[in-house]
Scaffold this active site. Structure first.
Site, PDB file in Angstrom:
ATOM      1  N   HIS A 148      -5.648 -15.097   8.778  1.00  0.00           N
ATOM      2  CA  HIS A 148      -4.383 -14.392   8.974  1.00  0.00           C
ATOM      3  C   HIS A 148      -4.509 -13.223   9.965  1.00  0.00           C
ATOM      4  O   HIS A 148      -3.701 -12.293   9.922  1.00  0.00           O
ATOM      5  CB  HIS A 148      -3.870 -13.879   7.627  1.00  0.00           C
ATOM      6  N   PRO A 152       0.840  -1.202   0.000  1.00  0.00           N
ATOM      7  CA  PRO A 152       0.000   0.000   0.000  1.00  0.00           C
ATOM      8  C   PRO A 152       0.874   1.251   0.000  1.00  0.00           C
ATOM      9  O   PRO A 152       1.870   1.329   0.728  1.00  0.00           O
ATOM     10  CB  PRO A 152      -0.779  -0.122   1.316  1.00  0.00           C
ATOM     11  N   GLU A 153       0.511   2.216  -0.833  1.00  0.00           N
ATOM     12  CA  GLU A 153       1.247   3.465  -0.893  1.00  0.00           C
ATOM     13  C   GLU A 153       0.442   4.550  -0.190  1.00  0.00           C
ATOM     14  O   GLU A 153      -0.585   4.264   0.437  1.00  0.00           O
ATOM     15  CB  GLU A 153       1.552   3.811  -2.353  1.00  0.00           C
ATOM     16  N   ARG A 179      12.613  -2.951  -8.799  1.00  0.00           N
ATOM     17  CA  ARG A 179      11.173  -2.923  -8.954  1.00  0.00           C
ATOM     18  C   ARG A 179      10.810  -2.952 -10.430  1.00  0.00           C
ATOM     19  O   ARG A 179      11.505  -2.382 -11.276  1.00  0.00           O
ATOM     20  CB  ARG A 179      10.564  -1.636  -8.339  1.00  0.00           C
ATOM     21  N   ARG A 190       1.245 -11.936   4.704  1.00  0.00           N
ATOM     22  CA  ARG A 190       2.689 -12.137   4.604  1.00  0.00           C
ATOM     23  C   ARG A 190       3.413 -11.984   5.948  1.00  0.00           C
ATOM     24  O   ARG A 190       4.594 -12.296   6.046  1.00  0.00           O
ATOM     25  CB  ARG A 190       3.275 -11.122   3.600  1.00  0.00           C
TER      26      ARG A 190
END
Length: 274
Positions: free
Chosen positions: A92, A2-3, A264, A111
């Protein structure tokens, strides 16, 4: 990952359901989520009231009424969700904040890269190195033209790598770096110090306007990101280059290519981005 627009969307969503609510109990299902002492975290957070939710770059700052702040970094897959009182943990779920009003705030992370740290409110920059060294927020008021151009001139890095460096400015990740460079007609490979003042002004304006536009559209749901109410963003439908490798450039029809830059994936148009 997420940015800034996605994290800001989460902040706004949490503000609706979490702010001004008292935390009755905290269940920590994955202790490694914490960077701070577990007993101290549980003691300080349990019984506290969330006064507000702030953001710095990609960090969420959950303010408590006892002058403590939970610094939350979502990393790759972290997400919050607001659940009813009878909802059991997801596969999770790492932490559950049970509220006096009956709602629960779940923190899930597929993750397990996300982290939380409890710090004294106001000491975030001292306690969290990444926040202390972070560049300005990408707004008209905080990201000045003078700072932006002068900072570019000090680096020989490829401009895409420069944009990803949170020490230069806060919040830009892979998606929006590709987007703002396309909007600015600048190749991601250009050395930062070769960008002239006119180009820098244009790039700065595109950064500010594109991130604001992305926030307005709820961020990009390109992987697993959704807001705390379970809503997906719409920005992924408005991207010009990210995720469009092999498709035609909207500006000149050239096939978009993808290279690896700063470790990237980077998508751009060789024809119009110089």
């Amino acid at each position: 990952m997420p940015e800034l627009p996605e994290v800001e969307t989460v902040r706004r969503g949490l503000k609706k359901y979490f702010a001004n609510e008292k935390i009755q109990q905290v269940k920590l299902l994955y202790p490694k989520l914490l960077v701070t002492d577990e007993k101290q975290f549980l003691k300080r957070v349990t019984g506290s009231i969330v006064t507000r939710i702030d953001r710095r770059g990609k960090f969420l700052l959950i303010r408590l009424d006892n002058q403590s702040t939970i610094v939350s970094h979502l990393r790759m897959e972290g997400r919050y969700s607001v659940e009813e009182s009878d909802q059991t943990p997801h596969k999770h779920t790492e932490a559950i904040f049970q509220l006096v009003n009956g709602n629960q705030v779940f923190y899930d992370d597929t993750r397990k890269f996300g982290r939380m740290q409890l710090v004294k409110t106001g000491d975030e920059a001292k306690a969290v190195k990444s926040i202390g060294s972070m560049g300005p927020e990408p707004t008209e008021q905080t990201l000045t033209s003078t700072y932006f151009f002068n900072r570019l001139q000090k680096s020989k890095k490829a401009v895409k790598a420069w944009l990803l460096d949170q020490n230069n400015l806060a919040g830009i990740g892979n998606i929006y770096a590709d987007e703002v460079l396309w909007l600015s007609r600048i190749s991601p490979l250009r050395p930062a110090n070769e960008i002239n003042s006119t180009e820098a002004d244009n790039l700065r304006e595109n950064i500010i306007s594109e991130l604001a536009f992305a926030i307005k559209n709820g961020g990009s749901t390109v992987h697993s990101f959704i807001d705390p109410a379970g809503e997906s963003g719409h920005m992924q439908d408005k991207l010009h280059v990210y995720g469009r490798v092999g498709q035609s450039c909207e500006r000149d029809g050239e096939k978009l290519i993808k290279i690896k830059l700063a470790q990237r994936g980077t998508t751009y148009c060789q024809k119009c981005q110089k």
